[in-house]
Scaffold this active site. Structure first.
Site, mmCIF file in Angstrom:
data_model
loop_
_atom_site.group_PDB
_atom_site.id
_atom_site.type_symbol
_atom_site.label_atom_id
_atom_site.label_comp_id
_atom_site.label_asym_id
_atom_site.label_seq_id
_atom_site.Cartn_x
_atom_site.Cartn_y
_atom_site.Cartn_z
ATOM 1 C CG HIS A 1 -0.220 23.643 -31.671
ATOM 2 N ND1 HIS A 1 -0.473 24.683 -32.542
ATOM 3 C CD2 HIS A 1 -0.723 22.543 -32.267
ATOM 4 C CE1 HIS A 1 -1.135 24.243 -33.591
ATOM 5 N NE2 HIS A 1 -1.302 22.948 -33.450
ATOM 6 C CD GLU B 1 -1.981 3.293 -17.712
ATOM 7 O OE1 GLU B 1 -2.519 4.326 -17.259
ATOM 8 O OE2 GLU B 1 -1.445 2.461 -16.969
ATOM 9 C CD1 TRP C 1 2.624 6.639 1.284
ATOM 10 C CD2 TRP C 1 0.998 8.168 1.438
ATOM 11 N NE1 TRP C 1 2.645 7.390 0.139
ATOM 12 C CE2 TRP C 1 1.661 8.337 0.208
ATOM 13 C CE3 TRP C 1 -0.057 9.013 1.749
ATOM 14 C CZ2 TRP C 1 1.301 9.317 -0.707
ATOM 15 C CZ3 TRP C 1 -0.428 9.994 0.848
ATOM 16 C CH2 TRP C 1 0.258 10.145 -0.364
ATOM 17 C CE LYS D 1 -2.692 -1.531 -6.868
ATOM 18 N NZ LYS D 1 -2.326 -1.342 -8.299
ATOM 19 N NE ARG E 1 -3.467 -0.044 2.811
ATOM 20 C CZ ARG E 1 -4.710 0.182 2.341
ATOM 21 N NH1 ARG E 1 -5.281 -0.707 1.556
ATOM 22 N NH2 ARG E 1 -5.350 1.280 2.622
ATOM 23 C CE LYS F 1 1.011 2.082 -15.184
ATOM 24 N NZ LYS F 1 -0.083 2.237 -14.518
HETATM 25 C C1 AGP Z 1 -1.590 3.697 -11.503
HETATM 26 O O1 AGP Z 1 -0.489 2.926 -11.881
HETATM 27 C C2 AGP Z 1 -1.393 4.394 -10.189
HETATM 28 N N1 AGP Z 1 -1.076 3.468 -9.154
HETATM 29 C C3 AGP Z 1 -2.549 5.310 -9.825
HETATM 30 O O2 AGP Z 1 -2.653 6.292 -10.826
HETATM 31 C C4 AGP Z 1 -3.921 4.630 -9.686
HETATM 32 O O3 AGP Z 1 -4.391 4.224 -10.943
HETATM 33 C C5 AGP Z 1 -4.898 5.652 -9.087
HETATM 34 O O4 AGP Z 1 -4.454 6.005 -7.804
HETATM 35 C C6 AGP Z 1 -6.348 5.148 -9.016
HETATM 36 O O5 AGP Z 1 -6.413 4.045 -8.136
HETATM 37 P P1 AGP Z 1 -7.777 3.191 -8.121
HETATM 38 O O6 AGP Z 1 -7.912 2.576 -9.480
HETATM 39 O O7 AGP Z 1 -7.597 2.187 -7.034
HETATM 40 O O8 AGP Z 1 -8.908 4.153 -7.844
#
Ligand code: AGP
Length: 609
Positions: free
Chosen positions: A503, A480, A73, A604, A27, A484
C-alpha cells in the site's frame, strides 16, 4: 537531558563537580560548566563540548568546598559558551534542568527594569527574576519567583552573599539529594550520588533544599522544615560502569537475561503451580477485577514495549487494550473512568510527556499503574501502583535491558490478570510462567551467536535506508528494531506492518535495500513468507529471522541471510529476537564509527516536552 550536580563538603569541589558531570554525561549534552565559591567570590568556568574540554579549561587554583555543575542539552538558545550554564545575574548564580514556558513574558517585564540578558536562554531569565526578587532572604525570593515561573525546573542556586550554601528547588524536573561524610550532594539522578551514599531522597516538588557542608535542610516554601522520605539504592557503583565492555550498550545487551531474572524473582509464587505474585508490589487482584479496559501510554522504546503488551493482553484477557504515545495522549481527550486501567511505561520514570499523560489519566479518574526502572522517580511516585523492573541502571541512550524487562512486567501482569479473570487456569498460567522463566537461558543462547550478528552488520553499515517488516508481535518488535537502529547508526529506517508494504512502501524497495523480516509467529508465518518474496522480487537484501521449529519449510534462496532463534512458544520469541535486533544496531553503529552510547541530539531521559 541536562545534568545537574551540586557539592558542598570537605573535598575539592571542582574535582567532585567534574566527576559528577562525567557520571551524568550519559544523559546527553552539548556544553558544560561549573561555578564554585572561592576566596575571590563565585568563579564560573564554562565550555562547549565534552566535560573533558571543560576540565582542560579549569584554573589550577580554584580552591573551593562548594559549587554547582551542569551539562546542557540545548533547548532554548543554540550550543555556545554564553548559553552554557551556570548563569550569573547580580547576586544569583544558577543552573537549571527544564523549560521555563513563560520566559518571554518574564524577559519583557525584566527588560522594563533595565535587565538585559546576554544569552538566549530561558535559564538566564530565571536567574534574573530570582535576583530581582532577592534582598538577602533566599526563601522569600524563591517563594515569589515560584509564583511567577511557569514550566519545569530543577534549580541549584548560589547567592553571592551566602558563601558555601546551595539552594535547590524543583517542579517537574528531577533532583535527588544525599548526605555523606564527604559532604552534601544534589544531582539530576542517583548515578552521581553512588560515590557518596546509597541512601538518598527525592526533593519533593515546591520544597526547598538548603545545602551546606554538614546538612541538607528541606523546607516548605513558608520555611516549615520537613523530613524527606529516604530511599536506598540497591545496586553498586560497578552496575553503572562498563565493566570491561567497550560500550554501556553492549554491556546492557548482555545483562538482559539477568535483568529479566531479577524482575521475575520477587514475583514468582512457588507451589504446586508457578503463578505471578504481586504481594510485594502492593498490587491486589481487585485491581484486575475492577478493570474493563486498559490504555497503555509511553514514549519511544517504552511505547514499543506497550505495543507488545497490548497484543498479549488483548489475546489473553479479551478486553479492549489501546496504546497511545504519551505526547499524543496528553493532548487528546481520552475516554476513561474508574474501570479503566492506564499503564504508563518509563525506564527513567521522568519522561515529561509520560508524566503529563499519567497526570491526565489520574485527573480523568482512571487507575494508574507504572512500569518503571528507577525507584522513587516522579512517575513511580505519582502512580497508584508501581511494578518496578529490576534492570539496574541503564546508561546507554539506546534502551535495551529496560525494554525486555518491561516486556517481562507486561507478561507477568497479563498472566496474573488472566488468572484472576478466569481466562486461564492455574495450570495454563503455570505453563506460561515456566516458559517466561526459561527466557533468560534462551537469550543467553542467542548472545553466544553475537559474532554472526557482528559479521552481518557489515552488510548494513553502508545502507542509506533500511526497512523492518513483521506481523502481530513481530510488527511491534520491528518498531523497536527500527528505533534502535536509527537512533545509534543514523541510517534512515522504517518499521512496517508487512501486509502494508504493497500500500505504498513497496515503491521504496529497490536493488540492495536491506529488509529485516521477522517471521517468528506461526499463525502469520506463511503470509510473512509471501511478503518476504514480494520484497526479494524487487531486489531487497533480505535478512530473515525465524524460530527453530517454524513448521512451514523455508524455500531455498528466499533470503540473503537467515537467522534462526531457539525454539520457544511464539509468545516468547520477542525476547530472543530483540537481542538480534539490538546487536545488529550496535555493531552497525560501531562499524560506522559513531558514539554508540551517546548518539547525537538524543538524551537518555527526556525531561522536557
Ligand atoms: C530508546 O532507545 C530511546 N532512548 C527513547 O525512545 C526512550 O525509550 C524514550 O525516551 C522513553 O524514555 P523512558 O523509558 O525513560 O520514559
Amino acid at each position: 537531558m541536562c545534568g545537574i550536580i551540586g557539592f558542598c563538603g570537605y573535598l575539592d569541589a571542582k574535582e567532585e563537580l567534574v566527576k559528577g558531570l562525567a557520571e551524568l554525561e550519559y544523559r546527553g549534552y552539548d556544553s558544560a560548566g561549573i561555578a564554585c565559591f572561592t576566596e575571590s567570590g563565585i568563579e564560573i568556568v564554562k565550555s562547549v563540548g565534552k566535560v573533558a574540554e571543560l576540565e582542560n579549561k579549569l584554573p589550577p587554583r580554584m580552591e573551593s568546598g562548594c559549587g554547582i555543575g551542569h551539562t546542557r542539552w540545548a533547548t532554548h538558545g543554540g550550543v555556545s559558551e554564553v548559553n552554557a550554564h551556570p548563569h550569573q545575574c547580580g547576586n544569583v548564580t544558577l543552573i537549571h534542568n527544564g523549560i521555563i514556558e513563560n520566559y518571554h513574558e518574564l524577559a519583557k517585564a525584566l527588560e522594563n527594569t533595565g535587565r538585559i540578558p546576554v544569552s538566549r536562554t530561558d535559564t538566564e531569565i530565571a536567574a534574573m527574576l530570582i535576583d530581582s526578587l532577592y534582598n538577602g532572604d533566599a526563601m522569600e525570593a524563591l517563594r515569589r519567583a515560584v509564583e511567577r515561573l511557569k514550566g519545569a525546573y530543577a534549580f541549584c542556586i548560589m547567592f553571592a552573599d551566602q558563601k558555601d550554601v546551595i539552594y535547590c528547588i524543583r517542579k517537574g524536573s528531577p533532583l535527588v539529594c544525599c548526605s555523606s561524610e564527604e559532604g552534601s550532594v544534589v544531582a539530576s539522578d542517583m548515578v552521581a550520588l553512588l560515590r557518596y551514599s546509597k541512601e538518598y531522597f527525592v526533593l519533593p516538588e515546591y520544597q526547598v533544599a538548603k545545602v551546606t557542608k554538614n546538612t541538607i535542610t528541606v523546607m516548605e516554601l513558608d520555611g516549615t522544615v520537613v523530613s524527606p522520605v529516604m530511599l536506598s539504592i540497591h545496586w553498586d557503583m560497578s552496575a553503572a560502569q562498563k565493566n570491561g565492555f567497550k560500550h554501556y550498550m553492549l554491556k546492557e545487551i548482555h545483562e538482559q537475561p539477568e535483568a529479566i531474572r531479577r524482575t521475575l524473582a520477587p514475583r514468582l509464587k512457588k507451589g504446586k503451580y508457578l503463578l505471578p505474585d504481586f504481594s510485594e508490589d502492593g498490587i491486589q487482584d481487585e485491581l484486575f477485577q475492577d478493570t474493563n479496559r486498559i490504555m497503555i501510554t509511553a514514549c519511544g522504546t517504552a511505547m514499543h514495549a506497550g505495543m507488545m503488551g497490548r497484543i498479549l493482553m488483548e489475546r489473553l484477557l479479551r478486553i479492549p487494550v489501546n496504546v497511545e504515545v504519551a505526547s499524543e495522549f496528553r493532548y487528546a481527550d481520552p475516554i476513561l473512568d474508574e474501570k479503566s486501567l492506564v499503564i504508563v511505561v518509563s525506564q527513567s520514570g521522568e519522561t515529561a510527556d509520560t508524566l503529563a499523560a499519567l497526570r491526565l489519566a489520574r485527573k480523568r479518574g482512571a487507575k494508574t499503574l507504572a512500569i518503571v526502572n528507577v525507584k522513587g522517580s516522579s512517575i513511580a511516585r505519582e502512580s497508584d501502583y508501581v511494578l518496578y523492573t529490576h534492570a539496574g541502571p541503564e546508561i546507554a541512550v539506546a534502551s535495551t535491558k529496560a525494554y525486555t524487562a518491561q516486556l517481562t512486567a507486561f507478561y507477568l501482569l497479563t498472566f496474573r490478570f488472566a488468572y484472576v479473570a478466569g481466562k486461564l487456569s492455574e495450570g495454563q498460567v503455570s505453563d506460561y510462567m515456566k516458559g517466561l522463566n526459561e527466557v533468560g537461558e534462551l537469550m543467553e543462547r542467542v548472545l553466544e551467536q553475537k559474532d554472526k550478528m557482528k559479521e552481518l552488520s557489515k552488510r548494513l553499515t553502508p545502507a542509506q535506508d533500511l526497512f523492518f517488516i513483521g506481523r502481530s508481535m513481530d510488527y511491534a518488535l520491528s518498531c523497536e528494531g527500527s528505533i534502535k537502529l536509527k537512533e545509534i547508526t543514523y541510517i534512515h529506517s522504517e518499521a512496517y506492518a508487512a501486509g502494508e508494504l504493497k500500500h505504498g512502501t513497496l515503491s521504496l524497495i529497490t536493488g540492495g535495500v536491506p529488509v529485516i523480516a521477522l517471521a517468528t509467529q506461526e499463525d502469520v508465518f506463511a503470509k510473512m513468507i509471501s511478503n518476504v518474496k514480494e520484497v526479494r522480487a524487487r531486489g531487497a537484501m533480505v535478512i530473515l529471522i525465524t524460530k527453530e521449529g517454524n513448521t512451514t519449510a523455508i524455500e531455498k534462496d528466499i533470503c540473503d541471510e537467515h537467522l534462526i532463534l531457539p525454539a520457544s512458544d511464539d509468545l516468547f520469541a520477542p525476547f530472543t529476537a530483540a537481542i538480534i535486533l539490538q546487536l545488529l544496531a550496535y555493531y552497525t553503529s560501531s562499524y560506522r564509527g559513531l558514539d554508540v552510547d551517546q548518539p547525537r541530539n538524543l538524551a537518555k531521559s527526556v525531561t522536557v516536552e
